[in-house]
Scaffold this motif. Sequence first.
Motif, short mmCIF file in Angstrom:
data_model
loop_
_atom_site.label_atom_id
_atom_site.label_comp_id
_atom_site.label_asym_id
_atom_site.label_seq_id
_atom_site.Cartn_x
_atom_site.Cartn_y
_atom_site.Cartn_z
N THR A 284 0.85 -1.19 0.00
CA THR A 284 0.00 0.00 0.00
C THR A 284 0.88 1.24 0.00
O THR A 284 1.96 1.25 0.58
CB THR A 284 -0.91 0.03 1.25
OG1 THR A 284 -0.10 -0.03 2.40
CG2 THR A 284 -1.87 -1.14 1.24
N VAL A 285 0.39 2.28 -0.65
CA VAL A 285 1.12 3.54 -0.70
C VAL A 285 0.94 4.24 0.63
O VAL A 285 -0.18 4.49 1.06
CB VAL A 285 0.62 4.43 -1.86
CG1 VAL A 285 1.32 5.77 -1.85
CG2 VAL A 285 0.81 3.72 -3.19
N VAL A 286 2.04 4.56 1.29
CA VAL A 286 1.99 5.18 2.60
C VAL A 286 2.12 6.69 2.49
O VAL A 286 1.49 7.43 3.23
CB VAL A 286 3.12 4.62 3.50
CG1 VAL A 286 3.06 5.23 4.88
CG2 VAL A 286 3.04 3.13 3.58
N ILE A 287 2.92 7.14 1.55
CA ILE A 287 3.15 8.57 1.40
C ILE A 287 3.30 8.89 -0.08
O ILE A 287 3.79 8.07 -0.86
CB ILE A 287 4.40 9.02 2.20
CG1 ILE A 287 4.51 10.53 2.23
CG2 ILE A 287 5.64 8.39 1.64
CD1 ILE A 287 5.54 11.05 3.21
N SER A 288 2.87 10.06 -0.45
CA SER A 288 2.99 10.52 -1.82
C SER A 288 3.62 11.90 -1.79
O SER A 288 3.19 12.77 -1.02
CB SER A 288 1.61 10.58 -2.48
OG SER A 288 1.72 11.14 -3.77
N LYS A 289 4.64 12.08 -2.60
CA LYS A 289 5.34 13.37 -2.64
C LYS A 289 5.33 13.89 -4.06
O LYS A 289 5.46 13.13 -5.01
CB LYS A 289 6.78 13.24 -2.17
CG LYS A 289 6.96 12.97 -0.72
CD LYS A 289 8.44 12.98 -0.36
CE LYS A 289 8.64 12.73 1.11
NZ LYS A 289 10.05 12.77 1.47
N VAL B 113 15.13 11.31 -8.48
CA VAL B 113 14.46 11.52 -9.76
C VAL B 113 14.72 12.94 -10.20
O VAL B 113 14.58 13.88 -9.41
CB VAL B 113 12.93 11.28 -9.62
CG1 VAL B 113 12.23 11.51 -10.95
CG2 VAL B 113 12.66 9.88 -9.10
N PHE B 114 15.08 13.12 -11.48
CA PHE B 114 15.39 14.45 -11.98
C PHE B 114 15.11 14.53 -13.47
O PHE B 114 14.96 13.52 -14.14
CB PHE B 114 16.85 14.82 -11.69
CG PHE B 114 17.84 14.04 -12.50
CD1 PHE B 114 18.46 14.61 -13.61
CD2 PHE B 114 18.16 12.73 -12.17
CE1 PHE B 114 19.37 13.89 -14.36
CE2 PHE B 114 19.07 12.01 -12.91
CZ PHE B 114 19.68 12.59 -14.02
N ARG B 115 15.02 15.77 -13.98
CA ARG B 115 14.88 15.99 -15.42
C ARG B 115 16.28 16.25 -15.98
O ARG B 115 16.96 17.18 -15.55
CB ARG B 115 13.96 17.16 -15.72
CG ARG B 115 13.72 17.37 -17.22
CD ARG B 115 12.68 18.44 -17.50
NE ARG B 115 11.38 18.13 -16.92
CZ ARG B 115 10.46 17.34 -17.47
NH1 ARG B 115 10.71 16.76 -18.61
NH2 ARG B 115 9.31 17.13 -16.87
N ASN B 116 16.69 15.41 -16.92
CA ASN B 116 18.02 15.51 -17.50
C ASN B 116 18.10 16.76 -18.37
O ASN B 116 17.30 16.95 -19.27
CB ASN B 116 18.33 14.26 -18.33
CG ASN B 116 19.78 14.14 -18.69
OD1 ASN B 116 20.46 15.12 -18.90
ND2 ASN B 116 20.25 12.90 -18.77
N ALA B 117 19.07 17.62 -18.09
CA ALA B 117 19.21 18.88 -18.82
C ALA B 117 19.60 18.66 -20.28
O ALA B 117 19.29 19.47 -21.14
CB ALA B 117 20.25 19.76 -18.14
#
Length: 179
Positions: free
Chosen positions: A124-129, A154-158
Motif C-alpha cells: 500500500t502507498v503510505v506517502i505521496s510526494k 528523480v530528476f529531469r536531465n538537462a
Amino acid sequence: MNITVNAKHITLTDAIRDYSEKKIQRIAKYFDDKMDIHVNLNVEKNMHIAEIFVNVKGMFLKGIEKSEDMYASIDMAVDKIERQVVKYKEKLISRKNIENRESMEDLKLSVYDYNEEHAIEEPTVVISKQIPAKPMDIEEAIMQMDLMNKNFFVFRNAENSEINVVYKRDDGKVGIIEP
C-alpha cells in the motif's frame, strides 16, 4: 531451457554444476516457454556468491545470495527467484482489469498450488510526494542524492529533457535509469 553456469575464483565441478541445474528445475516448473538462465558462481573472501538471472519472454528475474557455503547460496538464490515468480503470478491473477491479456497468455505461467500461509499482501502507498523536476546534469543529480542521503533521485536531465533516475547500487557505485 538454456542454462549457462559460470564460475569465478572457484573450480566448477560436475557436482556443483549438476546441483545448480537440479535446483533451477524448481524455477522451470512455473514456465512452459523457453527461458534463458545464467548462473554465476563466485568466491570472494570466504563468501560464496550465487547469482542467478532468468529471462522469460522479456521478464527478468534476479537472485543474488551470499553465504559461507556455495550450495546454501544456490539454494537461497533459487528460493528468492521462486518467491518473485509466485508474487508476480499472484499479482497477475488478483488484478480484475488486466489491460493486456495477450502478454499474460504469452507468459503461460503454469498453475502453482500454494497454501494460504504463502499469500502475499499487496503493498500500500503510505506517502505521496510531489517534487519539482528541475533540469540538471547527472553529476548534480548524484550530488543531490548524496545531500539528501537517499538511495535514488528523480530528476529531469538537462541534456535531453527526459525524466531520469540515479540510484546507488549494491556495490557502492551509482547507476542511472533513462527512458
